[in-house]
Write a protein that holds these residues in place. Structure first.
Motif, short mmCIF file in Angstrom:
data_model
loop_
_atom_site.label_atom_id
_atom_site.label_comp_id
_atom_site.label_asym_id
_atom_site.label_seq_id
_atom_site.Cartn_x
_atom_site.Cartn_y
_atom_site.Cartn_z
N ARG A 187 19.88 43.75 58.53
CA ARG A 187 20.60 44.61 57.58
C ARG A 187 22.10 44.33 57.63
O ARG A 187 22.77 44.33 56.60
N GLY A 188 22.62 44.09 58.83
CA GLY A 188 24.04 43.77 58.95
C GLY A 188 24.39 42.48 58.23
O GLY A 188 25.44 42.37 57.60
N GLN A 189 23.51 41.50 58.31
CA GLN A 189 23.73 40.24 57.61
C GLN A 189 23.69 40.43 56.10
O GLN A 189 24.49 39.85 55.37
N ARG A 190 22.75 41.26 55.62
CA ARG A 190 22.69 41.52 54.18
C ARG A 190 23.93 42.28 53.71
O ARG A 190 24.46 42.01 52.63
N LEU A 191 24.40 43.23 54.53
CA LEU A 191 25.62 43.96 54.19
C LEU A 191 26.80 43.01 54.08
O LEU A 191 27.57 43.06 53.12
N GLY A 192 26.95 42.13 55.06
CA GLY A 192 28.05 41.17 55.04
C GLY A 192 28.01 40.29 53.81
O GLY A 192 29.03 40.05 53.16
N ALA A 193 26.82 39.80 53.47
CA ALA A 193 26.67 38.95 52.29
C ALA A 193 27.03 39.71 51.02
O ALA A 193 27.69 39.17 50.13
N ARG A 229 30.10 38.70 48.48
CA ARG A 229 29.86 38.45 47.04
C ARG A 229 30.72 39.37 46.19
O ARG A 229 31.33 38.94 45.21
N ALA A 230 30.77 40.65 46.56
CA ALA A 230 31.54 41.62 45.77
C ALA A 230 33.04 41.33 45.84
O ALA A 230 33.76 41.55 44.87
N ARG A 231 33.49 40.83 46.97
CA ARG A 231 34.92 40.51 47.12
C ARG A 231 35.29 39.30 46.29
O ARG A 231 36.41 39.20 45.77
N GLY A 232 34.35 38.37 46.10
CA GLY A 232 34.60 37.19 45.28
C GLY A 232 35.82 36.42 45.76
O GLY A 232 35.94 36.10 46.93
N GLY A 233 36.76 36.18 44.85
CA GLY A 233 37.96 35.43 45.18
C GLY A 233 39.09 36.29 45.70
O GLY A 233 40.17 35.79 46.00
N PRO A 267 41.87 43.56 58.83
CA PRO A 267 41.21 42.34 58.35
C PRO A 267 40.16 41.84 59.34
O PRO A 267 39.12 41.32 58.93
N GLU A 268 40.41 42.02 60.63
CA GLU A 268 39.45 41.60 61.65
C GLU A 268 38.14 42.38 61.52
O GLU A 268 37.04 41.82 61.65
N THR A 269 38.25 43.68 61.26
CA THR A 269 37.05 44.51 61.08
C THR A 269 36.25 44.02 59.88
O THR A 269 35.03 43.84 59.95
N LEU A 270 36.93 43.78 58.76
CA LEU A 270 36.24 43.30 57.56
C LEU A 270 35.61 41.94 57.83
O LEU A 270 34.47 41.69 57.44
N ARG A 271 36.31 41.06 58.52
CA ARG A 271 35.77 39.74 58.83
C ARG A 271 34.50 39.85 59.67
O ARG A 271 33.50 39.18 59.41
N LYS A 272 34.53 40.73 60.66
CA LYS A 272 33.35 40.92 61.51
C LYS A 272 32.18 41.50 60.74
O LYS A 272 31.03 41.11 60.95
N ILE A 273 32.45 42.44 59.84
CA ILE A 273 31.37 43.02 59.03
C ILE A 273 30.79 41.96 58.11
O ILE A 273 29.57 41.80 58.00
N GLU A 274 31.66 41.21 57.43
CA GLU A 274 31.19 40.18 56.50
C GLU A 274 30.40 39.08 57.21
O GLU A 274 29.50 38.49 56.62
N SER A 275 30.75 38.80 58.44
CA SER A 275 30.05 37.73 59.17
C SER A 275 28.78 38.24 59.86
O SER A 275 28.03 37.46 60.43
N GLY A 276 28.56 39.56 59.81
CA GLY A 276 27.37 40.13 60.44
C GLY A 276 27.56 40.43 61.91
O GLY A 276 26.63 40.88 62.58
#
Length: 96
Positions: free
Chosen positions: A13-19, A23-27, A41-50
């Motif tokens: 689920r964490g991996q799907r959330l990150g993906a 995708r939503a963040r796009g560019g 930014p570190e928190t967001l990076r960790k969430i996006e990477s799972g």
């Protein structure tokens, strides 16, 4: 406080959330997205990477809001692929 190891379903689920968030963040810049959401930014990076598979609800709500995602969309995405059937009994009660 001892943190229990994540279950395979939580990791997935964490991996799907990150993906979904990537995708939503796009560019859009990760830095600007994080700052607009009030997270590092570190928190967001960790969430996006799972790497943070079970982020706090207010964190996800803030990021979703900045990205224009409804919490229903987020919930639906992270529980797709039949994952709801693999939830622990306590998690199934929360999901219904």
């Amino acid at each position: 406080m001892v943190r229990l190891p994540l279950t395979p379903a939580e990791v997935e689920r964490g991996q799907r959330l990150g993906a979904l968030l990537r995708r939503a963040r796009g560019g859009r810049s990760m830095l600007l997205t994080a700052l607009d959401a009030g997270v590092s930014p570190e928190t967001l990076r960790k969430i996006e990477s799972g790497r943070v598979a079970t982020p706090a609800f207010p964190t996800i709500a803030a990021i979703a809001d900045v990205l224009g995602l409804s919490l229903d969309e987020v919930w639906s995405e992270i529980n797709s692929s039949g994952a709801a059937g693999r939830l622990a009994p306590s998690e199934r009660r929360l999901a219904s």
